[in-house]
Write an enzyme that holds these catalytic residues in place. Structure first.
Site, PDB file in Angstrom:
ATOM      1  CB  SER A   6     -28.655  22.073 -32.355  1.00 59.65           C
ATOM      2  OG  SER A   6     -27.585  22.264 -31.433  1.00 59.65           O
ATOM      3  CG  HIS A  31     -28.962  18.208 -31.453  1.00 57.41           C
ATOM      4  ND1 HIS A  31     -28.206  16.342 -31.949  1.00 57.41           N
ATOM      5  CD2 HIS A  31     -27.188  18.815 -31.204  1.00 57.41           C
ATOM      6  CE1 HIS A  31     -27.041  16.188 -32.397  1.00 57.41           C
ATOM      7  NE2 HIS A  31     -26.483  17.795 -31.500  1.00 57.41           N
ATOM      8  CG  ASP A  33     -24.592  20.471 -30.330  1.00 54.54           C
ATOM      9  OD1 ASP A  33     -24.057  19.630 -29.810  1.00 54.54           O
ATOM     10  OD2 ASP A  33     -25.671  21.009 -29.994  1.00 54.54           O
ATOM     11  CG  MET A  35     -19.188  21.877 -27.090  1.00 52.66           C
ATOM     12  SD  MET A  35     -18.782  22.850 -27.991  1.00 52.66           S
ATOM     13  CE  MET A  35     -20.118  22.655 -29.788  1.00 52.66           C
ATOM     14  CG  HIS A  64     -23.003  15.803 -31.025  1.00 52.90           C
ATOM     15  ND1 HIS A  64     -23.060  16.999 -32.025  1.00 52.90           N
ATOM     16  CD2 HIS A  64     -22.044  15.028 -30.601  1.00 52.90           C
ATOM     17  CE1 HIS A  64     -21.540  16.521 -32.270  1.00 52.90           C
ATOM     18  NE2 HIS A  64     -21.380  15.716 -31.523  1.00 52.90           N
ATOM     19  CG  MET A  66     -18.808  17.714 -29.494  1.00 47.91           C
ATOM     20  SD  MET A  66     -19.741  18.148 -30.620  1.00 47.91           S
ATOM     21  CE  MET A  66     -21.272  18.927 -29.346  1.00 47.91           C
ATOM     22  CG  MET A 135     -19.708  15.672 -36.088  1.00 43.47           C
ATOM     23  SD  MET A 135     -20.922  16.579 -35.631  1.00 43.47           S
ATOM     24  CE  MET A 135     -20.873  18.413 -35.490  1.00 43.47           C
ATOM     25  CG  ASP A 173     -24.888  18.029 -35.325  1.00 48.47           C
ATOM     26  OD1 ASP A 173     -24.760  19.369 -35.151  1.00 48.47           O
ATOM     27  OD2 ASP A 173     -24.080  18.081 -33.985  1.00 48.47           O
TER      28      ASP A 173
HETATM   29  C1  DX5 Z   1     -21.805  21.917 -33.392  1.00 44.86           C
HETATM   30  C2  DX5 Z   1     -22.481  21.329 -32.758  1.00 44.86           C
HETATM   31  C3  DX5 Z   1     -24.431  21.227 -33.775  1.00 44.86           C
HETATM   32  C4  DX5 Z   1     -24.348  22.888 -33.521  1.00 44.86           C
HETATM   33  C5  DX5 Z   1     -25.010  22.874 -34.888  1.00 44.86           C
HETATM   34  O1  DX5 Z   1     -20.420  21.805 -32.747  1.00 44.86           O
HETATM   35  O2  DX5 Z   1     -22.833  19.553 -33.069  1.00 44.86           O
HETATM   36  O3  DX5 Z   1     -25.093  20.751 -33.584  1.00 44.86           O
HETATM   37  O4  DX5 Z   1     -25.472  23.105 -32.679  1.00 44.86           O
HETATM   38  O5  DX5 Z   1     -25.468  24.161 -35.679  1.00 44.86           O
HETATM   39  P1  DX5 Z   1     -25.896  24.723 -37.006  1.00 44.86           P
HETATM   40  O6  DX5 Z   1     -26.731  23.894 -37.232  1.00 44.86           O
HETATM   41  O7  DX5 Z   1     -25.654  26.127 -36.686  1.00 44.86           O
HETATM   42  O8  DX5 Z   1     -24.350  24.465 -38.108  1.00 44.86           O
HETATM   43 ZN    ZN Z   2     -24.451  18.278 -32.200  1.00 49.73          ZN
END
Ligand code: DX5
Ligand code: ZN
Length: 217
Positions: A6, A31, A33, A35, A64, A66, A135, A173
């Protein structure tokens, strides 16, 4: 077994370099993220960053989302070059329509469930999706602790897949390190996202190798 680093924990001033590094050292997906500060209490980046990275890696971009009402932005992420698009069932009142929309664009469709969301909330769309993301932390931040109670949902999804002849991958994840990855694998997961474990370490190449080792056999 696939490893999806990620980039949330990468250096945002050097994303191209950090993506190339994990590609060279055995990553299977990148990956990303996204947000929005509304669905989760953090803001990262949008489709323009997916577009900017697209020419710099051959790996599939696993996006992903969010974000609230993700259907508004599916087209933008498809055009930016996403290979897999994940939408949270909690963020979308019309999840069936959004999954259909992603599939019509010939992009892999993923549904995501938060730790507090039961598998039954997505039961009726499991036949449509290419990947389910369970998750294993509450989304929003990297570096949080793995939530044990999510393991049972991985098992439930693997059982439903076998019973019904579905084909989805099961991704996990949040809080993924070798021991938690191993436990998720035993429960039925086959795609492992890891952010801080890889990028916050002194030797990220070694971390990828350790994760692979833990998932071997
Ligand atoms: C959290 C994200 C993850 C995040 C995971 O909301 O969706 O993808 O990067 O981070 P680690 O591996 O540090 O828990
Ligand atoms: Zn993620």
């Amino acid at each position: 077994m696939k490893i999806a680093p990620s980039i949330l924990s990468a250096d945002f001033a050097n994303l191209q370099r950090d993506v190339a590094f994990v590609e060279k050292h055995g990553a299977d997906y990148i990956h990303m993220d996204v947000m929005d500060g509304q669905f989760v209490p953090n803001i990262t980046f949008g489709a323009n960053v997916v577009k900017a990275l697209r020419p710099h890696t051959k790996l599939p971009l696993d996006v992903h989302l969010m974000i609230a009402q993700p259907e508004r932005y599916i087209n933008d992420f498809v055009e930016a070059g996403a290979d897999i698009i994940g939408v949270h069932v909690e963020a979308d009142s019309h999840i069936h329509r959004t999954i259909q929309l992603i599939k019509e664009k010939n992009v892999k469709a993923e549904v995501v469930i938060n730790p507090g969301t039961p598998v039954c909330a997505i039961k009726h769309i499991l036949g449509m999706v290419d990947q389910v993301l369970v998750m294993t932390v509450n989304p929003g931040f990297g570096g949080q602790q793995f939530i044990e109670e999510c393991l049972i949902k991985i098992k439930e999804l693997a059982d439903l897949r076998a019973e019904n002849g579905y084909h989805y991958d099961i991704q996990v994840d949040g809080g993924i390190v070798p021991e938690t990855a191993k436990r998720c694998k035993e429960a039925g997961a086959n795609v492992f996202v890891a952010g801080s474990y890889i990028y916050d370490a002194e030797d990220p190449a070694k971390q990828i190798a350790c994760l692979k080792e833990a998932l071997r056999g």
